[in-house]
Write a protein that holds these residues in place. Structure first.
Motif, PDB file in Angstrom:
ATOM      1  N   GLN A  33       0.845  -1.184   0.000  1.00  0.00           N
ATOM      2  CA  GLN A  33       0.000   0.000   0.000  1.00  0.00           C
ATOM      3  C   GLN A  33       0.882   1.236   0.000  1.00  0.00           C
ATOM      4  O   GLN A  33       1.983   1.221   0.544  1.00  0.00           O
ATOM      5  CB  GLN A  33      -0.896  -0.001   1.248  1.00  0.00           C
ATOM      6  N   TYR A  35       0.715   5.373   1.008  1.00  0.00           N
ATOM      7  CA  TYR A  35       0.011   6.405   1.753  1.00  0.00           C
ATOM      8  C   TYR A  35       0.714   7.745   1.533  1.00  0.00           C
ATOM      9  O   TYR A  35       1.919   7.804   1.311  1.00  0.00           O
ATOM     10  CB  TYR A  35       0.021   6.100   3.260  1.00  0.00           C
ATOM     11  N   GLY A  42      -2.909  12.505   9.626  1.00  0.00           N
ATOM     12  CA  GLY A  42      -2.514  11.116   9.533  1.00  0.00           C
ATOM     13  C   GLY A  42      -2.313  10.698   8.087  1.00  0.00           C
ATOM     14  O   GLY A  42      -2.791  11.373   7.169  1.00  0.00           O
ATOM     15  N   LEU A  45      -4.538   6.592   2.688  1.00  0.00           N
ATOM     16  CA  LEU A  45      -4.302   5.537   1.705  1.00  0.00           C
ATOM     17  C   LEU A  45      -4.529   6.051   0.289  1.00  0.00           C
ATOM     18  O   LEU A  45      -5.564   6.629  -0.013  1.00  0.00           O
ATOM     19  CB  LEU A  45      -5.232   4.357   1.981  1.00  0.00           C
TER      20      LEU A  45
ATOM     21  N   LYS B   9      -5.935  16.626  20.229  1.00  0.00           N
ATOM     22  CA  LYS B   9      -5.008  16.826  19.120  1.00  0.00           C
ATOM     23  C   LYS B   9      -3.603  17.146  19.639  1.00  0.00           C
ATOM     24  O   LYS B   9      -2.618  16.711  19.073  1.00  0.00           O
ATOM     25  CB  LYS B   9      -5.527  17.972  18.246  1.00  0.00           C
ATOM     26  N   TYR B  33      -5.750   0.107  15.851  1.00  0.00           N
ATOM     27  CA  TYR B  33      -4.313   0.102  16.115  1.00  0.00           C
ATOM     28  C   TYR B  33      -3.885   1.410  16.788  1.00  0.00           C
ATOM     29  O   TYR B  33      -4.505   2.454  16.596  1.00  0.00           O
ATOM     30  CB  TYR B  33      -3.529   0.009  14.799  1.00  0.00           C
ATOM     31  N   TYR B  35      -0.274   3.540  16.704  1.00  0.00           N
ATOM     32  CA  TYR B  35       1.068   3.681  16.159  1.00  0.00           C
ATOM     33  C   TYR B  35       1.732   4.900  16.788  1.00  0.00           C
ATOM     34  O   TYR B  35       1.061   5.890  17.115  1.00  0.00           O
ATOM     35  CB  TYR B  35       1.028   3.896  14.641  1.00  0.00           C
ATOM     36  N   GLN B  37       4.673   7.744  15.966  1.00  0.00           N
ATOM     37  CA  GLN B  37       5.543   8.318  14.926  1.00  0.00           C
ATOM     38  C   GLN B  37       6.588   9.192  15.582  1.00  0.00           C
ATOM     39  O   GLN B  37       6.247  10.181  16.242  1.00  0.00           O
ATOM     40  CB  GLN B  37       4.733   9.122  13.914  1.00  0.00           C
ATOM     41  N   LYS B  41       9.745  10.608  11.612  1.00  0.00           N
ATOM     42  CA  LYS B  41       8.546  10.226  10.868  1.00  0.00           C
ATOM     43  C   LYS B  41       8.353   8.722  10.725  1.00  0.00           C
ATOM     44  O   LYS B  41       7.523   8.292   9.921  1.00  0.00           O
ATOM     45  CB  LYS B  41       8.527  10.870   9.466  1.00  0.00           C
ATOM     46  N   PHE B  42       9.122   7.920  11.480  1.00  0.00           N
ATOM     47  CA  PHE B  42       8.941   6.475  11.374  1.00  0.00           C
ATOM     48  C   PHE B  42       7.715   6.047  12.180  1.00  0.00           C
ATOM     49  O   PHE B  42       7.584   6.386  13.353  1.00  0.00           O
ATOM     50  CB  PHE B  42      10.182   5.742  11.857  1.00  0.00           C
ATOM     51  N   LEU B  43       6.843   5.278  11.521  1.00  0.00           N
ATOM     52  CA  LEU B  43       5.626   4.771  12.156  1.00  0.00           C
ATOM     53  C   LEU B  43       5.881   3.386  12.725  1.00  0.00           C
ATOM     54  O   LEU B  43       6.183   2.452  11.996  1.00  0.00           O
ATOM     55  CB  LEU B  43       4.497   4.675  11.130  1.00  0.00           C
ATOM     56  N   ILE B  45       4.303   0.284  15.135  1.00  0.00           N
ATOM     57  CA  ILE B  45       3.088  -0.213  15.767  1.00  0.00           C
ATOM     58  C   ILE B  45       3.314  -0.427  17.258  1.00  0.00           C
ATOM     59  O   ILE B  45       4.397  -0.819  17.688  1.00  0.00           O
ATOM     60  CB  ILE B  45       2.596  -1.512  15.093  1.00  0.00           C
ATOM     61  N   PHE B  90      -0.764   7.899  16.611  1.00  0.00           N
ATOM     62  CA  PHE B  90      -1.858   7.757  15.654  1.00  0.00           C
ATOM     63  C   PHE B  90      -2.694   6.531  15.984  1.00  0.00           C
ATOM     64  O   PHE B  90      -2.162   5.444  16.231  1.00  0.00           O
ATOM     65  CB  PHE B  90      -1.320   7.603  14.228  1.00  0.00           C
ATOM     66  N   SER B  94      -8.903  -0.755  10.476  1.00  0.00           N
ATOM     67  CA  SER B  94      -8.990  -1.451   9.191  1.00  0.00           C
ATOM     68  C   SER B  94      -9.975  -2.609   9.315  1.00  0.00           C
ATOM     69  O   SER B  94     -10.301  -3.046  10.427  1.00  0.00           O
ATOM     70  CB  SER B  94      -7.620  -1.965   8.732  1.00  0.00           C
ATOM     71  N   GLY B 102      -7.403  -1.061   3.549  1.00  0.00           N
ATOM     72  CA  GLY B 102      -6.215  -0.420   4.069  1.00  0.00           C
ATOM     73  C   GLY B 102      -6.552   0.248   5.389  1.00  0.00           C
ATOM     74  O   GLY B 102      -7.681   0.172   5.874  1.00  0.00           O
ATOM     75  N   TYR B 103      -5.555   0.896   5.940  1.00  0.00           N
ATOM     76  CA  TYR B 103      -5.767   1.586   7.204  1.00  0.00           C
ATOM     77  C   TYR B 103      -6.425   2.950   6.965  1.00  0.00           C
ATOM     78  O   TYR B 103      -6.120   3.632   5.992  1.00  0.00           O
ATOM     79  CB  TYR B 103      -4.436   1.859   7.895  1.00  0.00           C
ATOM     80  N   PHE B 105      -6.439   6.322   9.160  1.00  0.00           N
ATOM     81  CA  PHE B 105      -5.780   6.916  10.323  1.00  0.00           C
ATOM     82  C   PHE B 105      -6.572   8.099  10.867  1.00  0.00           C
ATOM     83  O   PHE B 105      -7.257   8.808  10.118  1.00  0.00           O
ATOM     84  CB  PHE B 105      -4.386   7.432   9.946  1.00  0.00           C
ATOM     85  N   GLY B 106      -6.432   8.316  12.169  1.00  0.00           N
ATOM     86  CA  GLY B 106      -6.874   9.572  12.757  1.00  0.00           C
ATOM     87  C   GLY B 106      -5.850  10.648  12.448  1.00  0.00           C
ATOM     88  O   GLY B 106      -4.817  10.380  11.814  1.00  0.00           O
ATOM     89  N   SER B 107      -6.122  11.849  12.901  1.00  0.00           N
ATOM     90  CA  SER B 107      -5.232  12.965  12.574  1.00  0.00           C
ATOM     91  C   SER B 107      -4.077  13.125  13.564  1.00  0.00           C
ATOM     92  O   SER B 107      -3.260  14.024  13.416  1.00  0.00           O
ATOM     93  CB  SER B 107      -6.025  14.271  12.483  1.00  0.00           C
TER      94      SER B 107
END
Lengths: 113, 114
Positions: A33, A35, A42, A45, B9, B33, B35, B37, B41-43, B45, B90, B94, B102-103, B105-107
């Motif tokens: 995927q 994004y 966030g 996708l 937020k 889920y 996550y 970050q 910027k690495f996400l 889990i 985040f 899904s 796909g996922y 995400f929230g903001s």
């Protein structure tokens, strides 16, 4: 060890240029995927590719899944400032827990007007 | 109608405090889920719940405790906050069973520990 390697890490281009970003792995993925994440939001996708060799188009964006399902690319034609963002690839590795996605570290794209 | 909403937020708090982040999804997804970050910027889990059942619990300090009262909600409680907990968190959802998605995400919740 990163399961998905994305390159380049940063890309800064002028409006109207074309670009390609890459997502590579030594592992086989059942799907990948893509994004896009904008500042303060966030990831959203863009597309899912499932079949080896598959090509999907989303307006000026073209996504390709490698024949061996170990890599993918995203090509943007005539980039616009609105394309600016962090592009992330992600996929469920074989045997991964239900629903789990592994994310690459992303390509930060900046398109200047 | 926000699909995945998380609150607050922004969260600024002192070391040692306890805080919670709430997440709700109205997509009817069966899996949610958390996550983290980091500044690069690495996400990564942290947790995953499928129909209220914990199915992923990564190497996360015990100070982090998720709770899913129903399949539309997944909250994250953090005890004894440390400077290193500062990050953007985040929530995502899904659909895993049946037609997979796909996922979404929230903001995000930007947590700053001072």
């Amino acid at each position: 060890t990163q399961l998905l390697e994305q390159s380049p890490q940063f890309l800064s281009i002028q409006e109207g240029e074309n670009l390609t970003v890459y997502c590579n792995s030594s592992s086989v993925f059942s799907s990948l995927q893509w994004y896009r994440q904008e500042p303060g939001e966030g990831p959203v996708l863009l597309v899912t590719v499932v079949t080896g060799g598959e090509v999907k188009k989303l307006k000026r964006l073209t996504f390709q899944f490698g024949d061996a399902r170990k890599d993918s690319s995203l090509h943007i034609t005539a980039a616009q400032p609105g394309d600016t963002g962090l592009y992330l690839c992600a996929g469920p590795n074989r045997g991964s827990t239900l629903g789990r996605l592994y994310f690459g570290r992303g390509t930060q794209l900046t398109v200047w007007p | 109608d926000t699909a995945v909403s998380q609150t607050p937020k922004y969260l600024v708090t002192q070391m040692g405090n306890d805080k919670s982040i709430k997440c709700e999804q109205n997509l009817g997804h069966d899996t949610m889920y958390w996550y983290k970050q980091d500044s690069k910027k690495f996400l990564k889990i942290m947790f995953s719940y499928n129909n209220k059942e914990l199915i992923i619990n990564e190497t996360v300090p015990n100070r982090f405790s998720p709770k899913s009262p129903d399949k539309a909600h997944l909250n994250l409680h953090i005890n004894s906050l440390e400077l290193g907990d500062s990050a953007v968190y985040f929530c995502a959802s899904s659909q895993v069973q049946g037609r997979t998605s796909g996922y979404t995400f929230g903001s995000g919740t930007r947590l700053t520990v001072v």
